[in-house]
Write a protein that holds these residues in place. Structure first.
Motif, PDB file in Angstrom:
ATOM      1  N   UNK A 368      19.809 -10.874 -79.202  1.00  0.00           N
ATOM      2  CA  UNK A 368      20.811 -11.730 -79.853  1.00  0.00           C
ATOM      3  C   UNK A 368      20.411 -11.912 -81.308  1.00  0.00           C
ATOM      4  N   UNK A 369      21.318 -11.587 -82.222  1.00  0.00           N
ATOM      5  CA  UNK A 369      21.033 -11.654 -83.654  1.00  0.00           C
ATOM      6  C   UNK A 369      22.230 -12.268 -84.373  1.00  0.00           C
ATOM      7  N   UNK A 370      21.957 -13.036 -85.418  1.00  0.00           N
ATOM      8  CA  UNK A 370      23.026 -13.594 -86.230  1.00  0.00           C
ATOM      9  C   UNK A 370      23.674 -12.523 -87.089  1.00  0.00           C
ATOM     10  N   UNK A 371      24.987 -12.603 -87.244  1.00  0.00           N
ATOM     11  CA  UNK A 371      25.713 -11.599 -88.017  1.00  0.00           C
ATOM     12  C   UNK A 371      25.330 -11.560 -89.483  1.00  0.00           C
ATOM     13  N   UNK A 372      24.812 -12.682 -90.011  1.00  0.00           N
ATOM     14  CA  UNK A 372      24.416 -12.735 -91.424  1.00  0.00           C
ATOM     15  C   UNK A 372      22.915 -12.543 -91.596  1.00  0.00           C
ATOM     16  N   UNK A 373      22.206 -12.271 -90.508  1.00  0.00           N
ATOM     17  CA  UNK A 373      20.762 -12.012 -90.572  1.00  0.00           C
ATOM     18  C   UNK A 373      20.563 -10.502 -90.690  1.00  0.00           C
ATOM     19  N   UNK A 375      18.712  -8.197 -92.279  1.00  0.00           N
ATOM     20  CA  UNK A 375      17.455  -7.461 -92.139  1.00  0.00           C
ATOM     21  C   UNK A 375      17.022  -7.397 -90.681  1.00  0.00           C
ATOM     22  N   UNK A 376      17.038  -8.542 -90.010  1.00  0.00           N
ATOM     23  CA  UNK A 376      16.628  -8.583 -88.604  1.00  0.00           C
ATOM     24  C   UNK A 376      17.628  -7.823 -87.735  1.00  0.00           C
ATOM     25  N   UNK A 377      18.901  -7.871 -88.089  1.00  0.00           N
ATOM     26  CA  UNK A 377      19.899  -7.121 -87.329  1.00  0.00           C
ATOM     27  C   UNK A 377      19.612  -5.631 -87.390  1.00  0.00           C
ATOM     28  N   UNK A 378      19.246  -5.131 -88.566  1.00  0.00           N
ATOM     29  CA  UNK A 378      18.914  -3.710 -88.700  1.00  0.00           C
ATOM     30  C   UNK A 378      17.687  -3.358 -87.863  1.00  0.00           C
ATOM     31  N   UNK A 379      16.678  -4.222 -87.864  1.00  0.00           N
ATOM     32  CA  UNK A 379      15.472  -3.979 -87.065  1.00  0.00           C
ATOM     33  C   UNK A 379      15.785  -3.976 -85.576  1.00  0.00           C
ATOM     34  N   UNK A 380      16.697  -4.833 -85.144  1.00  0.00           N
ATOM     35  CA  UNK A 380      17.085  -4.869 -83.731  1.00  0.00           C
ATOM     36  C   UNK A 380      17.847  -3.615 -83.331  1.00  0.00           C
ATOM     37  N   UNK A 381      18.687  -3.136 -84.225  1.00  0.00           N
ATOM     38  CA  UNK A 381      19.434  -1.918 -83.906  1.00  0.00           C
ATOM     39  C   UNK A 381      18.490  -0.729 -83.749  1.00  0.00           C
TER      40      UNK A 381
END
Length: 427
Positions: A368-373, A375-381
Motif C-alpha cells: 500500500x503506497x500513497x499516490x503522492x509518495x 519515490x516510495x511508489x517507484x521502489x514498490x513497483x
C-alpha cells in the motif's frame, strides 16, 4: 506541543482516552473543527460517533470573544464577567442569542440529516473539540449531554489554557487535555494546519461513521514482554474475544509501537476480530543509533523470534504488517525457509530493502503506497516485479508518505483488514 492537523490531534488524544474503552463510550464532536478530531477518537476506541451542536455567543464587534454559549435542548451558559467587561446590555445579548439559535437549528439538521441522535441515556460520553479558548462552548456541551441522560461526561481536547481546564473541572466528570500551555493566545497557534473545517467535511465524517457501525467484540489488552531470541522487547497485545488470527506489527524507521498511525490501523483490525501485537524491534539504546533501523536482517530475525514467542502463547494463524523499514524486515523474514506466515501487508514500506529475499516470499503480499509518495511508489513497483507470490499493489489517491490526508489512513486500514481476513481467517 504542536499538532500537524486535527486528524493527528485526534490520534494522539485517542491514546490518552484508551482507559475508557471498557466503559462502552459514545464520542460527540463539537462542530466544526471538533468533528475531525472526534472521528479519529471514535475509530480508535471502537465507539459510535455523533455531533453535539453548541453555538458560541460572541461579543458584537469582537466575535472571537465569547460571552457564553447555547446548546440543543435550550441550554444556556453565560459568562457574567465577560458580559460586564464588554458592557453588554440585555438587548445585545438577546440579539446575539436569536441569531445563534437559528444557526444551531440549521447545523443540527444539516449535520445529522434525518438520522436520530445516538442515545446517551446511562452512557459514558466523551465530548471532543479541537481546542478550548474560554471554555464556554465546551461547558455548554457538557450540560447538553447531561440533560440528554449521560451517566458520565468526559471532556477531551488536544490543547487549552490551564485556567480554562481548571474551570471545566466542574462541568465534566473528567477533563483530558494533552497540552495546557501558559503562553496561550489562540487554539490555532498550536496547529500547523488550522484551516476552517467546512460543513461538507463534518457531514461526510458523520455519515461515514453511521454507515460503518461499531461492532467491537470484547477484548483483552495487555502490555507484554516478548522474548525475541533471548532479548526482551516491549509489546502491546490485544486479543478480541474469538479472534480468528493475529497480526504482528513490524515498525520501521522513526516509528514505534506507540505510533498513532499503526495503532489506528490495529484498532480497525481489532474491531474486525483480529488480534494484534505491536512491539518495538529495537531497544531504546539501539534506537539512538540511526543505522540500526536499516539493519534489515537483524530486524527480520527479531520479528521471527517474536512471532515464535507469540505462537507458543496463542495458536492462531499469523500475518505481518510492516511500515517503512519494518515492511522490509517482514518480507525478509517471510523469505526464510520454513516461514509460516499467512499474509504480509506493507504500508508506505521499503520492500526493496529485502533485496533477493523477495523472490523467496510465499505469503500473499499487499503493498500500500500513497499516490503522492512518488519515490516510495517507484521502489514498490520495482520490488513487486521481484515477488513470485500472490501480490497486489494498492495506491491510495492523493495520499503522501504518512497517509495524513483525510480518509487516507482509513483506506489503508480497510485494505489491510480485507487482505488479512481473506488470507488468515478460515471461511
Amino acid at each position: 506541543m504542536l499538532f500537524t492537523h486535527r486528524a493527528e490531534a485526534g490520534e494522539k488524544l485517542a491514546e490518552a482516552l484508551r482507559h475508557l474503552t471498557g466503559e462502552d463510550p459514545v464520542v460527540l464532536g463539537l462542530p466544526r473543527g471538533g468533528v475531525p478530531v472526534a472521528y479519529r477518537v471514535a475509530r480508535a476506541l471502537g465507539a459510535p460517533l455523533d455531533v453535539i451542536v453548541v453555538r458560541k455567543l460572541g461579543v458584537p464587534h469582537h466575535r472571537e470573544l465569547g460571552f457564553g454559549a447555547i446548546g440543543e435542548g435550550g441550554v444556556r451558559v453565560i459568562s457574567e464577567d465577560i458580559v460586564r467587561g464588554s458592557r453588554l446590555g440585555p438587548q445585545d445579548i438577546e440579539a446575539v442569542e436569536h441569531a445563534e439559535e437559528a444557526e444551531l437549528t440549521r447545523q443540527a439538521t444539516k449535520f445529522r440529516g434525518d438520522r436520530p441522535r445516538v442515545p446517551l441515556g446511562g452512557r459514558t460520553v466523551i465530548v471532543v473539540d479541537d481546542g478550548i479558548a474560554t471554555g464556554a462552548t465546551a461547558a455548554a456541551a457538557c450540560e447538553v449531554v447531561r440533560a440528554q441522560g449521560a451517566a458520565r461526561v468526559v471532556l477531551a481536547v488536544p490543547v487549552a489554557p490551564p485556567d480554562a481546564v481548571a474551570r471545566l473541572g466542574s462541568a465534566a466528570d473528567e477533563v483530558v487535555c494533552l497540552a495546557t500551555p501558559h503562553a496561550f493566545r489562540a487554539v490555532g497557534e498550536w496547529y500547523q494546519d488550522f484551516s476552517q473545517t467546512p460543513d461538507e467535511e463534518v457531514v461526510f465524517l458523520l455519515a461515514r461513521a453511521a454507515a460503518d457501525p461499531v461492532t467491537r467484540p470484547p477484548v483483552q489488552a495487555a502490555e507484554v514482554e516478548v522474548d525475541a531470541g533471548g532479548l526482551v522487547l516491549a509489546g502491546d497485545l490485544v486479543l478480541p474475544e474469538g479472534a480468528g488470527a493475529v497480526v504482528v506489527f513490524a515498525h520501521g524507521s522513526g516509528s514505534s509501537r506507540h505510533s498513532p498511525r499503526n495503532r489506528s490501523v490495529a484498532a480497525d483490525l481489532n474491531r474486525a476480530g483480529l488480534a494484534t501485537l505491536l512491539l518495538d524491534l529495537l531497544t531504546p539504546d539501539e534506537e539512538a543509533d540511526r543505522a540500526n533501523v536499516f539493519d534489515i536482517e537483524t530486524l527480520a530475525g527479531r520479528l521471527a523470534d517474536a512471532t515464535a514467542w507469540l505462537r507458543r502463547r496463542e495458536s492462531l494463524p499469523t500475518g505481518w504488517f510492516g511500515a517503512s523499514t519494518g515492511a522490509a524486515a517482514a518480507l525478509w523474514a517471510a523469505g526464510e525457509t520454513g516461514a509460516e506466515i499467512g499474509a504480509v501487508v506493507s504500508r508506505g514500506g521499503r520492500p526493496d530493502l529485502a533485496g533477493a529475499r523477495l523472490a523467496a516470499v510465499r505469503a500473499p503480499t499487499l503493498l500500500i503506497v500513497g499516490g503522492r509518495d512518488s519515490t516510495v511508489l517507484d521502489l514498490n513497483r520495482r520490488a513487486q516485479r521481484e515477488l513470485r507470490c500472490e501480490n497486489r499493489l494498492e495506491i491510495v489517491p492523493g495520499a503522501t508518505h504518512l497517509f495524513e490526508e483525510p480518509g487516507a489512513l482509513e483506506e489503508v486500514a480497510g485494505l489491510a483488514r480485507d487482505w488479512f481476513t481473506r488470507h488468515l481467517v478460515p471461511p
